[in-house]
Design a protein around this motif. Structure first.
Motif, PDB file in Angstrom:
ATOM      1  N   ASN A 181       0.945  -1.281  -0.135  1.00 31.04           N
ATOM      2  CA  ASN A 181      -0.023   0.042  -0.022  1.00 31.04           C
ATOM      3  C   ASN A 181       0.836   1.316   0.230  1.00 31.04           C
ATOM      4  N   PHE A 182       1.990   1.246   0.741  1.00 25.88           N
ATOM      5  CA  PHE A 182       2.907   2.516   0.890  1.00 25.88           C
ATOM      6  C   PHE A 182       3.222   2.677  -0.636  1.00 25.88           C
ATOM      7  N   GLY A 183       3.887   1.443  -1.510  1.00 26.67           N
ATOM      8  CA  GLY A 183       4.196   1.734  -2.707  1.00 26.67           C
ATOM      9  C   GLY A 183       3.207   2.392  -3.507  1.00 26.67           C
ATOM     10  N   PHE A 184       2.075   1.707  -3.337  1.00 27.71           N
ATOM     11  CA  PHE A 184       0.778   2.218  -4.093  1.00 27.71           C
ATOM     12  C   PHE A 184       0.809   3.762  -3.990  1.00 27.71           C
ATOM     13  N   SER A 185       0.782   4.192  -2.778  1.00 24.24           N
ATOM     14  CA  SER A 185       0.463   5.477  -2.334  1.00 24.24           C
ATOM     15  C   SER A 185       1.659   6.435  -3.009  1.00 24.24           C
ATOM     16  N   ILE A 186       2.770   6.070  -2.753  1.00 21.77           N
ATOM     17  CA  ILE A 186       3.754   7.087  -3.274  1.00 21.77           C
ATOM     18  C   ILE A 186       4.010   7.086  -4.679  1.00 21.77           C
ATOM     19  N   ILE A 187       3.775   5.762  -5.406  1.00 22.34           N
ATOM     20  CA  ILE A 187       3.760   5.990  -6.717  1.00 22.34           C
ATOM     21  C   ILE A 187       2.435   6.556  -7.464  1.00 22.34           C
ATOM     22  N   GLY A 188       1.317   6.112  -6.949  1.00 28.67           N
ATOM     23  CA  GLY A 188       0.184   7.005  -7.199  1.00 28.67           C
ATOM     24  C   GLY A 188       0.213   8.338  -7.226  1.00 28.67           C
ATOM     25  N   THR A 189       0.712   8.985  -6.023  1.00 22.48           N
ATOM     26  CA  THR A 189       0.871  10.299  -5.855  1.00 22.48           C
ATOM     27  C   THR A 189       1.838  11.076  -6.832  1.00 22.48           C
ATOM     28  N   ILE A 190       3.064  10.453  -7.033  1.00 22.10           N
ATOM     29  CA  ILE A 190       4.040  10.773  -8.041  1.00 22.10           C
ATOM     30  C   ILE A 190       3.374  11.040  -9.358  1.00 22.10           C
ATOM     31  N   THR A 191       2.752   9.875  -9.794  1.00 29.62           N
ATOM     32  CA  THR A 191       2.216   9.792 -11.403  1.00 29.62           C
ATOM     33  C   THR A 191       0.858  10.775 -11.580  1.00 29.62           C
TER      34      THR A 191
ATOM     35  N   LEU B 270      -2.126   4.897 -16.802  1.00 27.16           N
ATOM     36  CA  LEU B 270      -1.349   4.347 -17.836  1.00 27.16           C
ATOM     37  C   LEU B 270       0.182   4.097 -17.434  1.00 27.16           C
ATOM     38  N   LEU B 271       0.680   5.085 -16.516  1.00 27.36           N
ATOM     39  CA  LEU B 271       2.152   5.066 -16.075  1.00 27.36           C
ATOM     40  C   LEU B 271       1.974   4.189 -14.792  1.00 27.36           C
ATOM     41  N   PHE B 272       0.923   4.533 -13.747  1.00 25.04           N
ATOM     42  CA  PHE B 272       0.867   3.991 -12.720  1.00 25.04           C
ATOM     43  C   PHE B 272       1.136   2.346 -12.712  1.00 25.04           C
ATOM     44  N   ILE B 273      -0.104   1.641 -13.473  1.00 27.44           N
ATOM     45  CA  ILE B 273      -0.265   0.022 -13.573  1.00 27.44           C
ATOM     46  C   ILE B 273       1.245  -0.575 -13.909  1.00 27.44           C
ATOM     47  N   PRO B 274       1.878   0.065 -15.029  1.00 28.79           N
ATOM     48  CA  PRO B 274       3.178  -0.566 -15.173  1.00 28.79           C
ATOM     49  C   PRO B 274       4.337  -0.514 -13.952  1.00 28.79           C
ATOM     50  N   LEU B 275       4.433   0.753 -13.195  1.00 28.28           N
ATOM     51  CA  LEU B 275       5.328   0.946 -12.397  1.00 28.28           C
ATOM     52  C   LEU B 275       4.721   0.256 -11.032  1.00 28.28           C
TER      53      LEU B 275
END
Lengths: 208, 223
Positions: free
Chosen positions: B142-152, B168-173
């Motif tokens: 979840n922490f990974g989801f939130s930081i990557i989601g925030t950045i994307t 489109l960028l979130f899912i591959p990352l």
């Protein structure tokens, strides 16, 4: 080190290939009242946003108290920017929007500070409402309260009189006179010089 | 030390502001929980899938990651509606603190949603997932989801099609997180956890993206 309070040298800013500000240079002293004039789209808001560090610039330099403004937290703490748009979080009440802003400014007791001043522009008459329930004039009063009540050294006001009734204009005028008497520097942009008496006392003008 | 405490204090103020907003609107929690639960109900009604731990695990993570997109988009768009973000950007706080605060808010909201979704799993699919190793796994993913989601979201915040470009960028990352989460949860559910290598990889991935967020914050916010 520059002697003047604010030094702007050869400032240029462009969006895509459109040059909005072209080689602007000016020196401002502490306590100056500075009028920014120009037609719609001439770059008045862009200039104020550059001074507030919301926008970067392409060429030139800006020094405030001898410090360059780029990513400068100290300078942010002495500059207040009142946008011509309404700035708020729609799910926070008027009171909570303002207290939140005082909180991130580092006010030691933001709630008390708010309570002490909440009669300015009669904010207390609609403080429990949510911003989307307000008229444009009330939203403007909320923004002016948020940006004029805390003590700053430089005030950037983008058409602050827009949408205000005559009573609020009078209160705003008194507040700006008070601020200017304390040797604070005020930049203002307006299309209507007669809307506030203080506007007629401007010492410098930036024509964009 | 005093600076660090100041940073924590500012993060606390921004996160609390986000929670007061969420208590009024309930938009983020409802969007994450309703979408994930809907997927789980559909899975539960197809009984032959119901028996497969592998497929259940994959579906749990995929439904969570897609519903997280909805939640993070909602959470981040609140900063841009009515230019609320300008309050933060003109105040004397670093841009990196804004990113960290939003990531922490998103992490807490996603984690609350995950706890409720796991409760529904327990009821609907009869998988008891309240296991310490599984809960820790969910938290780090979840922490990974939130930081990557925030950045994307922030990367595309000025683009016209941000609601499409950001996923489109979130899912591959987040694919490595999904792989790790899915494989490890199957092992946990089979009571056959083969070491903690995936945990280490997921935590390292989280830290890398946290650092990326801090380093590119100036590029994201300044015009």
């Amino acid at each position: 080190m520059d002697k003047s309070y604010i030094t702007i040298k050869d400032l240029s800013k462009k969006f895509n290939e459109n040059k909005i500000i072209d080689n602007l240079s000016i020196e401002i002293d502490k306590g100056d009242l500075v009028k920014i004039s120009g037609r719609n789209g001439s770059g008045k808001t862009t200039f104020l946003k550059i001074l507030s560090q919301l926008y970067t610039f392409d060429e030139g330099n800006i020094f405030i108290k001898g410090q360059p403004i780029n990513k400068n937290s100290y300078l942010k703490s002495i500059i207040s920017y009142c946008s011509s748009d309404s700035i708020f979080y729609k799910d926070l009440s008027v009171k909570n929007n303002i207290i939140f802003y005082f909180n991130i400014l580092g006010e030691s007791n933001p709630k008390d500070f708010y309570e002490k001043n909440n009669n300015f522009l009669e904010i207390n008459t609609f403080e429990e409402k949510f911003p989307e329930e307000l008229s444009n004039g009330q939203k403007k009063r909320m923004n002016l309260f948020r940006t004029l009540i805390p003590s700053f050294e430089i005030y950037l006001l983008d058409e602050p009189e827009l949408g205000l009734d005559s009573d609020s204009l009078e209160i705003l005028n008194q507040k700006l006179v008070k601020i200017n008497n304390l040797e604070k520097t005020i930049f203002f942009s307006t299309h209507n010089l007669s809307s506030l008496d203080i506007y007629n006392n401007f010492k410098k003008e930036i024509l964009l | 030390m005093r600076n660090f405490l100041n940073i924590l204090q500012i993060i606390k103020i921004i996160v609390l502001k986000d929670f007061v907003e969420e208590i009024k609107s309930k938009e983020i929690l409802i969007s994450i929980i309703s979408y994930s639960t809907l997927v789980l109900v559909v899975v539960a009604t197809t009984s032959y899938i119901n028996n497969s731990i592998e497929i259940f695990s994959t579906i749990f993570w995929i439904s969570l990651s897609f519903s997280v997109i909805l939640g993070i988009n909602k959470s981040m768009s609140k900063e841009f509606e009515n230019n609320g973000l300008e309050m933060l950007l003109t105040s004397p706080i670093g841009f990196e603190i804004v990113i960290m605060s939003k990531a922490i808010t998103n992490f807490i909201l996603i984690s609350i949603s995950s706890a409720i979704i796991l409760l529904f799993n327990n009821i609907i699919l009869n998988y008891d997932l309240y296991d310490l190793e599984f809960i820790f796994l969910v938290l780090i993913v979840n922490f990974g989801f939130s930081i990557i989601g925030t950045i994307t979201y922030l990367l595309f915040s000025k683009a016209r099609g941000k609601e499409i470009l950001s996923p489109l960028l979130f899912i591959p990352l987040v694919s490595p997180l999904l792989m790790g989460g899915s494989l490890t949860s199957v092992q946990i559910m089979n009571n056959n956890l083969e070491g903690y290598a995936w945990y280490g990889l997921i935590i390292a991935y989280d830290i890398i993206f946290l650092l990326i967020g801090v380093f590119i914050s100036n590029l994201i916010f300044q015009e």
